[in-house]
Scaffold this motif. Sequence first.
Motif, PDB file in Angstrom:
ATOM      1  N   ILE A 184      83.454  36.990 -17.627  1.00  0.00           N
ATOM      2  CA  ILE A 184      84.346  36.457 -18.648  1.00  0.00           C
ATOM      3  C   ILE A 184      84.785  35.119 -18.191  1.00  0.00           C
ATOM      4  N   PRO A 185      85.283  34.072 -18.885  1.00  0.00           N
ATOM      5  CA  PRO A 185      85.756  32.840 -18.535  1.00  0.00           C
ATOM      6  C   PRO A 185      87.057  33.035 -17.966  1.00  0.00           C
ATOM      7  N   SER A 186      87.330  32.216 -16.846  1.00  0.00           N
ATOM      8  CA  SER A 186      88.698  32.375 -16.239  1.00  0.00           C
ATOM      9  C   SER A 186      89.098  31.134 -15.350  1.00  0.00           C
ATOM     10  N   GLU A 187      90.107  31.008 -15.299  1.00  0.00           N
ATOM     11  CA  GLU A 187      90.841  29.744 -14.395  1.00  0.00           C
ATOM     12  C   GLU A 187      90.065  29.629 -13.074  1.00  0.00           C
ATOM     13  N   ASN A 188      90.094  30.808 -12.305  1.00  0.00           N
ATOM     14  CA  ASN A 188      89.453  30.776 -10.955  1.00  0.00           C
ATOM     15  C   ASN A 188      88.153  31.769 -10.932  1.00  0.00           C
ATOM     16  N   PHE A 189      87.485  31.582 -10.054  1.00  0.00           N
ATOM     17  CA  PHE A 189      86.351  32.373  -9.810  1.00  0.00           C
ATOM     18  C   PHE A 189      86.741  33.851  -9.008  1.00  0.00           C
ATOM     19  N   SER A 190      86.118  34.855  -9.521  1.00  0.00           N
ATOM     20  CA  SER A 190      86.637  36.107  -8.724  1.00  0.00           C
ATOM     21  C   SER A 190      85.313  37.104  -9.071  1.00  0.00           C
ATOM     22  N   PHE A 191      85.059  37.927  -7.958  1.00  0.00           N
ATOM     23  CA  PHE A 191      84.055  38.784  -8.084  1.00  0.00           C
ATOM     24  C   PHE A 191      84.524  39.995  -7.607  1.00  0.00           C
ATOM     25  N   ALA A 192      84.316  41.203  -8.413  1.00  0.00           N
ATOM     26  CA  ALA A 192      84.501  42.509  -7.910  1.00  0.00           C
ATOM     27  C   ALA A 192      83.546  43.438  -8.283  1.00  0.00           C
ATOM     28  N   SER A 193      83.698  44.706  -7.587  1.00  0.00           N
ATOM     29  CA  SER A 193      82.392  45.706  -7.757  1.00  0.00           C
ATOM     30  C   SER A 193      82.997  47.163  -7.754  1.00  0.00           C
ATOM     31  N   SER A 194      82.384  47.974  -8.571  1.00  0.00           N
ATOM     32  CA  SER A 194      82.606  49.317  -8.359  1.00  0.00           C
ATOM     33  C   SER A 194      81.434  49.988  -8.325  1.00  0.00           C
ATOM     34  N   GLY A 195      81.455  51.551  -8.348  1.00  0.00           N
ATOM     35  CA  GLY A 195      80.218  52.179  -8.152  1.00  0.00           C
ATOM     36  C   GLY A 195      79.860  52.239  -6.748  1.00  0.00           C
ATOM     37  N   LEU A 196      78.442  52.048  -6.657  1.00  0.00           N
ATOM     38  CA  LEU A 196      78.127  52.282  -5.086  1.00  0.00           C
ATOM     39  C   LEU A 196      78.400  50.942  -4.039  1.00  0.00           C
ATOM     40  N   GLY A 197      78.994  51.429  -3.132  1.00  0.00           N
ATOM     41  CA  GLY A 197      79.271  50.373  -2.143  1.00  0.00           C
ATOM     42  C   GLY A 197      78.451  49.422  -1.851  1.00  0.00           C
ATOM     43  N   ILE A 198      78.687  48.083  -1.785  1.00  0.00           N
ATOM     44  CA  ILE A 198      77.911  46.992  -1.329  1.00  0.00           C
ATOM     45  C   ILE A 198      78.098  46.430  -0.027  1.00  0.00           C
ATOM     46  N   PRO A 199      77.145  46.768   0.814  1.00  0.00           N
ATOM     47  CA  PRO A 199      77.492  46.459   2.557  1.00  0.00           C
ATOM     48  C   PRO A 199      77.442  44.872   2.471  1.00  0.00           C
ATOM     49  N   GLY A 200      78.047  44.174   3.407  1.00  0.00           N
ATOM     50  CA  GLY A 200      77.705  42.744   3.835  1.00  0.00           C
ATOM     51  C   GLY A 200      78.743  42.018   3.395  1.00  0.00           C
ATOM     52  N   ASN A 201      78.693  40.882   3.450  1.00  0.00           N
ATOM     53  CA  ASN A 201      79.805  39.843   3.108  1.00  0.00           C
ATOM     54  C   ASN A 201      79.452  39.273   1.747  1.00  0.00           C
ATOM     55  N   GLN A 202      80.305  39.226   0.696  1.00  0.00           N
ATOM     56  CA  GLN A 202      80.446  39.028  -0.361  1.00  0.00           C
ATOM     57  C   GLN A 202      79.783  37.700  -0.806  1.00  0.00           C
ATOM     58  N   ALA A 203      80.156  36.651   0.209  1.00  0.00           N
ATOM     59  CA  ALA A 203      79.296  35.340   0.086  1.00  0.00           C
ATOM     60  C   ALA A 203      77.875  35.507  -0.021  1.00  0.00           C
ATOM     61  N   ASN A 204      77.219  36.412   0.492  1.00  0.00           N
ATOM     62  CA  ASN A 204      75.804  36.682   0.367  1.00  0.00           C
ATOM     63  C   ASN A 204      75.409  37.592  -0.694  1.00  0.00           C
ATOM     64  N   ASN A 205      76.212  37.937  -1.809  1.00  0.00           N
ATOM     65  CA  ASN A 205      75.881  38.624  -2.790  1.00  0.00           C
ATOM     66  C   ASN A 205      75.186  37.711  -3.701  1.00  0.00           C
ATOM     67  N   LEU A 206      74.044  38.331  -4.311  1.00  0.00           N
ATOM     68  CA  LEU A 206      73.145  37.231  -5.301  1.00  0.00           C
ATOM     69  C   LEU A 206      73.816  36.799  -6.465  1.00  0.00           C
ATOM     70  N   ILE A 207      74.731  37.532  -6.771  1.00  0.00           N
ATOM     71  CA  ILE A 207      75.560  37.028  -8.137  1.00  0.00           C
ATOM     72  C   ILE A 207      76.310  36.089  -7.576  1.00  0.00           C
ATOM     73  N   VAL A 208      77.157  36.116  -6.767  1.00  0.00           N
ATOM     74  CA  VAL A 208      77.883  35.021  -6.055  1.00  0.00           C
ATOM     75  C   VAL A 208      77.137  33.716  -5.804  1.00  0.00           C
ATOM     76  N   LYS A 209      75.902  33.927  -5.153  1.00  0.00           N
ATOM     77  CA  LYS A 209      75.104  32.885  -4.867  1.00  0.00           C
ATOM     78  C   LYS A 209      74.366  32.199  -6.060  1.00  0.00           C
ATOM     79  N   ALA A 210      74.456  32.863  -7.143  1.00  0.00           N
ATOM     80  CA  ALA A 210      73.822  32.297  -8.810  1.00  0.00           C
ATOM     81  C   ALA A 210      74.878  31.408  -8.871  1.00  0.00           C
ATOM     82  N   PHE A 211      76.099  31.968  -9.048  1.00  0.00           N
ATOM     83  CA  PHE A 211      77.050  31.047  -9.274  1.00  0.00           C
ATOM     84  C   PHE A 211      77.457  29.804  -8.649  1.00  0.00           C
ATOM     85  N   GLU A 212      77.086  29.888  -7.440  1.00  0.00           N
ATOM     86  CA  GLU A 212      77.392  28.947  -6.549  1.00  0.00           C
ATOM     87  C   GLU A 212      76.076  27.765  -6.813  1.00  0.00           C
ATOM     88  N   LEU A 213      75.252  28.144  -6.805  1.00  0.00           N
ATOM     89  CA  LEU A 213      73.845  27.488  -6.960  1.00  0.00           C
ATOM     90  C   LEU A 213      73.910  26.642  -8.131  1.00  0.00           C
TER      91      LEU A 213
END
Length: 274
Positions: free
Chosen positions: A42-71
């Motif tokens: 959803i559009p927002s004033e600031n970027f944020s990323f959260a997740s639920s369900g299965l735990g996602i290991p590693g640094n959030q910055a390496n998540n491909l969703i976050v990388k897609a946004f930054e790209l």
Amino acid sequence: MLSFPNAKINLGLNITEKRADGYHNIESVFYPIAWCDALEMIPSENFSFASSGLGIPGNQANNLIVKAFELLKNERNVSFEGNVAIHLHKVLPMGAGIGGGSADGAFALKMLNELFNLKLSVSQMQEFASRLGSDCPFFIENTPKFCFGKGTEFENVELDLKGKYLVLVNPQIHISTAEAYSGIKPQKPELSTKEIIKRPIYEWKEVLKNDFEEKIIQNHPKIGQIKDKLYQLGAQYASMTGSGSTVFGIFEKEIFDLESIFKRCIIWKGEAGF
């Protein structure tokens, strides 16, 4: 905006040669299936990323969703202004060979394109997706493809498994890329996967191979046991998919009581049409 990034299975996977850049060339047929994550933006004033369900290991910055946004945000030729709040409900297991993370990244690109009216073409999104990872471009069109090269080049294939039933069994064993490629000797197959899939499915067993499978089953016998059991249950074809631990079977009819057969495994079943 809500979407459902889906998994894929590999019908055959041949490692054909080692490239000068350190990657490998492959041949495979990718087929999309209806096992999905859920991704909301959803559009927002600031970027944020959260997740639920299965735990996602590693640094959030390496998540491909976050990388897609930054790209897209940092691409000079894309007029992308604004931010989004993103929530991912993770259902697809990781390191499983079904492309779950790749699908998330590709669907994020498609959603951002639509949400902010970026007017990116399919080929442009595929090019951006190729920067995220080898499997990502497949999920832009999300239709059956013969995949070759580094895993980012595609040809359409005529393949429709509608009317068949799929069973996927993941024993919750994480296979790293390093382990998968350990001991692999690249060689070109006698028959291309895109030719083999034109044959009746019951003929695939002897000729449609995944080059990762033999060594991984040696290291993790449970994966081989799952494959054998799927054949015992009546699968027309069964194989490990990708370089991960998930094994799938293609059946003529729905199979029941899988939880009692494949204990302590993640199981998905459904019709093969997508």
